[in-house]
Design an enzyme around this catalytic site. Structure first.
Site, short mmCIF file in Angstrom:
data_model
loop_
_atom_site.label_atom_id
_atom_site.label_comp_id
_atom_site.label_asym_id
_atom_site.label_seq_id
_atom_site.Cartn_x
_atom_site.Cartn_y
_atom_site.Cartn_z
N ALA A 89 0.84 -1.20 0.00
CA ALA A 89 0.00 0.00 0.00
C ALA A 89 0.87 1.25 0.00
CB ALA A 89 -0.92 0.01 1.21
N THR A 90 0.94 1.90 -1.15
CA THR A 90 1.68 3.14 -1.28
C THR A 90 0.65 4.24 -1.53
OG1 THR A 90 3.41 1.88 -2.41
CG2 THR A 90 3.60 4.27 -2.46
N CYS A 116 7.20 12.09 -1.26
CA CYS A 116 7.07 11.96 0.20
C CYS A 116 8.38 12.18 0.93
CB CYS A 116 6.49 10.59 0.56
SG CYS A 116 7.52 9.20 0.04
#
Length: 458
Positions: free
Chosen positions: A191-192, A245
């Site tokens: 899950a990115t 990020c």
């Protein structure tokens, strides 16, 4: 509607299972590596077209930076994977009598964020296929068209190499419901994306590898070449309009050198704001009412951000640097700003700089990454010991370095684990080793030198 979603996911998973079984039974390490290389190479060969599509469909980021990202990530990830054993016996320790055998996890479900619609599915696909797995992508709704085009390119490569094309599939019409159903029906989830999606992944009942939010704090040490450090910080912050990020967020500067360093920022095309009224305008534009980030600001240019704030910036401005009003939980600008904007503050001692950086991380970004520009090994080690981050990026741009590069030892990836600090299961960069199971064969060693009780307890 629910039945339609369940049926659609069931069909994808069944096709993936059949493809994965054939893949695991019939494809050698050499064949697997040829396939993995092809997945990376197709992004490398189509870097410009895919970057153009990403900017046009997502309406965020910078074309030139996305081109560079497509080139860089594809070659760096393949460079890190080639020659690595991931099929069958991968290691043998004759002294300990341990033989390690790699086996597939099965079906990988991978969530793709709107900020990284090309290299994230490429990266996760390369890691999954490296371990004899199949993969199903759940794209962000804003990049469905690009995602379908990209996955079709991957499937063409699989077909050319005689591999089952259903090793690589995608949800063509995605939704939160479809993603949640997918995560519950695969063998492992990558899950990115946003915090809510990562939380859903960990609640799916399946093993999940997720990421936490970034909020990279940058410390500029004393006694370094500021003319060299500042352009690296700027380059990191403005890359792809700040949506990475691992992009720089706050910069801490020695008090006695503060004005000197700020002048270097200005000389490099940075618009510096120390007027509290104007700082407040930018804060309100990025974090309306001090709340969550304004979607209209994410991944946008300096000019768009300035217009949202109602502040004029000179033509050619590359980045906005705001003097911090405060460094506490009441200051929204201390959070992750996914646009080419940073805040700055002065510090007295290096220990204070680390404490200030840690305070910001406690609010947001704990476990992710921090950056340090220093030539002092003791200071580098001190920061590494005291900052709760999984990566401390030294003397380089964090946004392009934390995810691995040819100039550092971080594993090249697009998924950066944040450990228990960020509610993640891993505290390193995701790579293919996280997507394989390993069976250990323990041989009996009759010639082992067994220590006496006295020797053990001495």
């Amino acid at each position: 509607m629910e039945q339609d979603v369940n049926k659609m996911i069931e069909e994808l998973v069944n096709k993936a299972k059949a493809a994965q079984k054939e893949f695991e039974e019939n494809f050698s390490q050499e064949q697997v590596d040829e396939i993995v290389r092809a997945i990376g190479k197709v992004v490398y060969d189509n870097a410009e077209e895919l970057a153009k599509m990403a900017v046009e469909e997502s309406k965020m980021g910078v074309y030139e930076d996305k081109v560079a990202k497509n080139y860089g990530k594809s070659k760096n990830i393949w460079n890190s994977l080639k020659g690595k054993k991931s099929i069958g016996i991968i290691d043998e320790d004759k002294e300990k009598g341990i033989i390690k055998v790699a086996k597939a996890k099965g079906i990988v479900g991978a969530v793709t964020p709107v900020t990284n619609p090309v290299v994230t599915p490429m990266c996760n696909g390369m890691f999954a296929l490296k371990g004899h797995n199949a993969i199903i992508i759940s794209p962000h709704p804003r990049v469905e068209k690009l995602n379908k085009y990209l996955v079709d390119l991957f499937r063409e490569e699989l077909k050319k190499l005689g591999a089952p094309v259903d090793l690589f599939q995608t949800i063509e019409k995605t939704s939160i419901e479809a993603t949640n159903v997918l995560m519950k029906n695969v063998d492992v989830v990558v899950a990115t994306g946003g915090g809510a999606m990562v939380k859903s992944a960990y609640s799916s009942g399946k093993p999940a590898l997720g990421v936490g939010p970034g909020n990279v704090q940058v410390i500029v040490d004393r006694g370094i070449n500021y003319e060299e450090a500042v352009p690296k910080i700027i380059a990191g912050r403005i890359f792809d309009n700040g949506i990475i990020c691992s992009g720089e967020q706050s910069v801490f500067i020695p008090r006695e050198n503060y004005d000197e360093v700020i002048d270097i920022f200005k000389k490099n095309g940075v618009f510096y704001v120390d007027n509290k009224d104007d700082v407040a305008k930018f804060s309100e534009a990025i974090f309306p009412d001090g709340g969550i980030i304004n979607r209209d600001a994410v991944g946008q240019s300096v000019q768009v951000i300035a217009k949202l704030a109602g502040v004029e910036v000179p033509e050619g401005t590359r980045m906005i640097l705001l003097k911090a009003r405060s460094l506490d939980r009441n200051e929204p600008l201390c959070k992750e700003k996914m646009c080419p904007v940073m805040i700055s503050a002065a510090y007295d001692t290096f220990e204070e700089a680390v404490a200030l950086a840690q305070a910001n991380l406690e609010w947001e970004g704990k476990g992710h990454s921090a950056a340090l520009h220093s030539d002092d090994k003791a200071h580098i080690e001190y920061a590494g010991e005291h900052l709760t981050v999984s990566r401390l990026v030294v003397n380089q741009a964090s946004s392009t370095g934390a995810g691995g590069s040819l100039y550092n030892g971080f594993s090249p990836t697009t998924t950066l684990g944040c450990g228990s600090w960020g509610n993640n299961s891993i505290s390193e960069n995701l790579n293919y080793t996280h997507l394989i199971n390993v069976s250990q064969i323990g041989l009996f060693n009759k010639d082992a030198k067994v220590p006496s009780d006295e020797e053990i307890w001495s």
